[in-house]
Design a protein around this motif. Structure first.
Motif, mmCIF file in Angstrom:
data_model
loop_
_atom_site.group_PDB
_atom_site.id
_atom_site.type_symbol
_atom_site.label_atom_id
_atom_site.label_comp_id
_atom_site.label_asym_id
_atom_site.label_seq_id
_atom_site.Cartn_x
_atom_site.Cartn_y
_atom_site.Cartn_z
ATOM 1 N N HIS A 9 9.198 4.508 2.759
ATOM 2 C CA HIS A 9 9.089 4.474 1.289
ATOM 3 C C HIS A 9 9.544 5.810 0.702
ATOM 4 N N CYS A 34 4.816 9.481 -0.905
ATOM 5 C CA CYS A 34 4.175 8.412 -0.155
ATOM 6 C C CYS A 34 4.394 8.704 1.326
ATOM 7 N N VAL A 56 0.844 -1.195 0.000
ATOM 8 C CA VAL A 56 0.000 0.000 0.000
ATOM 9 C C VAL A 56 0.881 1.247 0.000
ATOM 10 N N HIS A 57 0.471 2.259 -0.764
ATOM 11 C CA HIS A 57 1.176 3.536 -0.716
ATOM 12 C C HIS A 57 0.201 4.646 -0.333
ATOM 13 N N PRO A 58 0.291 5.169 0.903
ATOM 14 C CA PRO A 58 -0.573 6.282 1.322
ATOM 15 C C PRO A 58 -0.075 7.575 0.683
ATOM 16 N N MET A 65 10.320 7.358 -2.962
ATOM 17 C CA MET A 65 8.967 7.654 -3.444
ATOM 18 C C MET A 65 8.540 9.071 -3.063
ATOM 19 N N ASN A 102 4.098 6.510 3.693
ATOM 20 C CA ASN A 102 4.800 5.460 4.415
ATOM 21 C C ASN A 102 6.237 5.993 4.387
HETATM 22 CU CU CU Z 1 4.665 3.883 -0.157
#
Ligand code: CU
Ligand code: C2O
Length: 578
Positions: free
Chosen positions: A566, A561, A507-509, A571, A563
């Motif tokens: 990440h 992102c 998952v990428h918030p 990202m 996270n």
């Molecule tokens: Cu992410």
């Protein structure tokens, strides 16, 4: 089957096909005829199954299948053409099938490497490198097995391998334009009038007590979370940040609060990191009501996790009833906040401001009373209806405001099954409750825009990043990692559409600074509930989100992102006004 599970299934099938081809090749070399034929047949079945997964993925969106169609499919076809006949008419000496079967295994492996190491977009460079690898390894195997390929065959193999290698390297390493995001002049602090609310936050190492244990933390004013900052709409906030001893620097980012760019707290982009002994004064007008939070943005993956965060609540008017903030965090593996129980008189309105300050999604369940979700990411929802026995998922960085009227019986809020806030003892099994889908909750109103001035697509994935000092397995956007992702350039007043595609397995918030985005659709289904203005939303594996925003806040904005590991692993990109 969701696109996310299809992506995973396709990977598993590919690995099985590789195992079948290579195993079959090895068995042939060892003259284990039956085993060789069985493994090869298995590989053939797996390879044909991929024809289906790849077709379905391509149908879900070209981003999910591009390199599979352009590179993996031709290589698989070559594999089947070379190895298939050996299977239909097995040679008398099974050993002569070894090289074709190994070739099929190498071809499939090389296509898998393209998916895992590079992904999207598929380029001619990666395709050629993949071919070069297959030819080279096949030639080596051929020799190792003592076969004597004719001169012409060896020469041809050499020429193909070398040409593909050179062309591929050339194409893959062609320089991209370096974005001019970092190391520019920081803009002047904007004048916003005399401060009406003043706060001082001092960052430093501290020992804090969590669940009866002493934990080493980084803290604002020696507490985790930091002090709760509150204001009323119209206030001018002045927050003085001191860094006592955080050697990696500190800043304050007002997560979800669309402040002027100079106050956004992104080191290297809107200000320099505040080093030990230094200070920085933030000033901005509180003109949006709602639930927000603040956190350091300097080495944020470490700093936030270690405790440099706190709550920011802006109320339209002084609070009435019970108004509680619940900032959820994991500190040294221990959950925060500590559970809190306070009786509330029946009939009292209660507002719970749920905040997820971790890097992963949390599940919240309110048991004991019907409730309404009245705001997400600080923005009021339109026409929210009562919910019963329904859980909500809050992405990293996201906030939900839930309201209910206290009944005579107790009510409890569970986060991932743990009671965090309650008005008395409640035992409820909440784990099977259905989830609220905010895209279908509340009452719609038409999208305020009918055209878009700019459209950008962000394809989220993993890939090998060779541009830094050390190679790393990065989290990528459109095949590149920070700081090599080209910035998105917009003009003031543009209406900008973003398509965010997750072709990875996690998952990428997603979180854009300085703007709230309006959700248009998810996986092709238009949002039909209340307009959703979000600053943090979970893009799950296989998801395609379409969101739009009005470019009304000039500057250079992080777009990443949430996270945070990440983001640190690549990202992260920037939105800039040209
Ligand atoms: Cu992410
Ligand atoms: Cu809450 Cu750029 O982050």
């Amino acid at each position: 089957m969701t696109t996310g599970s299809l992506l995973a299934a396709d990977l598993v099938i590919t690995v099985l096909a590789i195992a079948g081809w290579l195993g079959g090749g090895a068995a042939s070399a060892a003259r284990r005829r039956r085993l060789a034929l069985c493994l090869a047949a298995f590989a053939l079945v797996a390879t044909s199954a991929r024809a289906i997964t790849i077709t379905v993925l391509a149908h879900a969106g070209w981003w999910f299948a591009a390199e599979k169609v352009l590179i993996a499919a031709p290589l698989s076809l070559a594999a089947v053409v070379v190895a298939g006949p050996r299977l239909l008419r097995p040679p008398g000496d099974i050993r002569s099938a070894a090289v074709p079967l190994l070739f099929a295994g190498y071809a499939t492996s090389s296509a898998l490497l393209v998916t895992v190491l590079h992904g999207y977009p598929a380029s001619a460079g990666t395709g050629l490198l993949a071919v070069a690898g297959v030819v080279a390894v096949t030639a080596v195997s051929w020799r190792a097995l003592g076969a004597r390929p004719s001169r012409t065959v060896s020469r041809a193999a050499l020429v193909v391998a070398v040409t593909a290698l050179l062309a591929g390297t050339g194409l893959a390493a062609a320089p991209r334009t370096a974005p001019a995001v970092h190391n520019h002049e920081y803009r002047e602090v904007r004048t916003v009038g005399e401060p009406t609310r003043r706060f001082t936050l001092t960052a430093g190492t501290a020992t804090v007590r969590v669940s009866g244990r002493d934990v080493a933390a980084w803290a604002f004013n020696a507490q985790v979370p930091g002090p709760e900052l509150t204001a009323t709409v119209g206030d001018v906030l002045e927050v003085t940040l001191h860094n006592r001893n955080i050697s990696r620097g500190v800043t304050l980012h007002w997560h979800g609060y669309d402040v002027p760019n100079s106050q956004d707290g992104v080191p290297g982009v809107t200000q320099a990191a505040v080093l030990p002994g230094q200070e920085f004064v933030y000033r901005f007008r509180a003109d949006q009501a709602g639930t927000y939070w603040y956190h350091t943005h300097s080495v944020s993956d470490v700093g936030v996790r270690m405790g440099l965060y706190g709550v920011l609540v802006v109320r339209p008017a002084p609070a009435t009833g019970v108004d509680v903030t619940v900032p959820v965090h994991t500190l040294a593996g221990l959950p925060l906040p500590a559970p809190r129980t306070e009786p509330v008189e029946a009939g009292t309105p209660v507002r719970l401001r749920l905040i997820n300050t971790d890097s992963t999604t949390h599940r919240y369940a309110l048991a004991g009373a019907p409730f309404r979700a009245v705001a997400i990411d600080g923005y009021e929802l339109r026409g929210s209806t009562p919910l019963v026995d329904t859980a909500v998922l809050i992405p990293a960085g996201g906030r939900y405001d839930l309201v209910f009227v206290a009944p005579a019986t107790p009510v409890a809020l569970f986060v991932d099954g743990r009671a965090v806030y309650s008005t008395g003892p409640v035992s409820a099994a909440t784990s099977a409750w259905p989830l609220l889908d905010p895209l279908t909750y509340g009452v719609a109103s038409p999208v305020p825009w009918s055209r878009f001035d700019q459209e950008f697509t962000l394809v989220l994935d993993r890939g090998l990043d060779l541009r830094g000092l050390l190679p790393r397995y990065a989290h990528t956007v459109n095949g590149a990692a920070d700081p090599d992702i080209p910035p998105q350039v917009v003009r003031l007043g543009d209406i900008v559409k973003l398509t965010i595609v997750n072709r990875s397995l996690v998952v990428h918030p997603w979180h854009l600074h300085g703007h709230h985005v309006l959700v248009l659709s998810r996986n092709g289904k238009p949002a039909t509930g209340s307009p959703l203005w979000l600053d943090s939303f979970d893009v799950r594996p296989g998801d395609v989100w379409q969101v739009a925003f009005l470019a009304d806040n000039p500057g250079m904005w992080a777009n990443h992102c949430h996270n945070l590991p990440h983001a640190d692993a690549g990202m992260m990109l920037h939105l800039m006004y040209g």
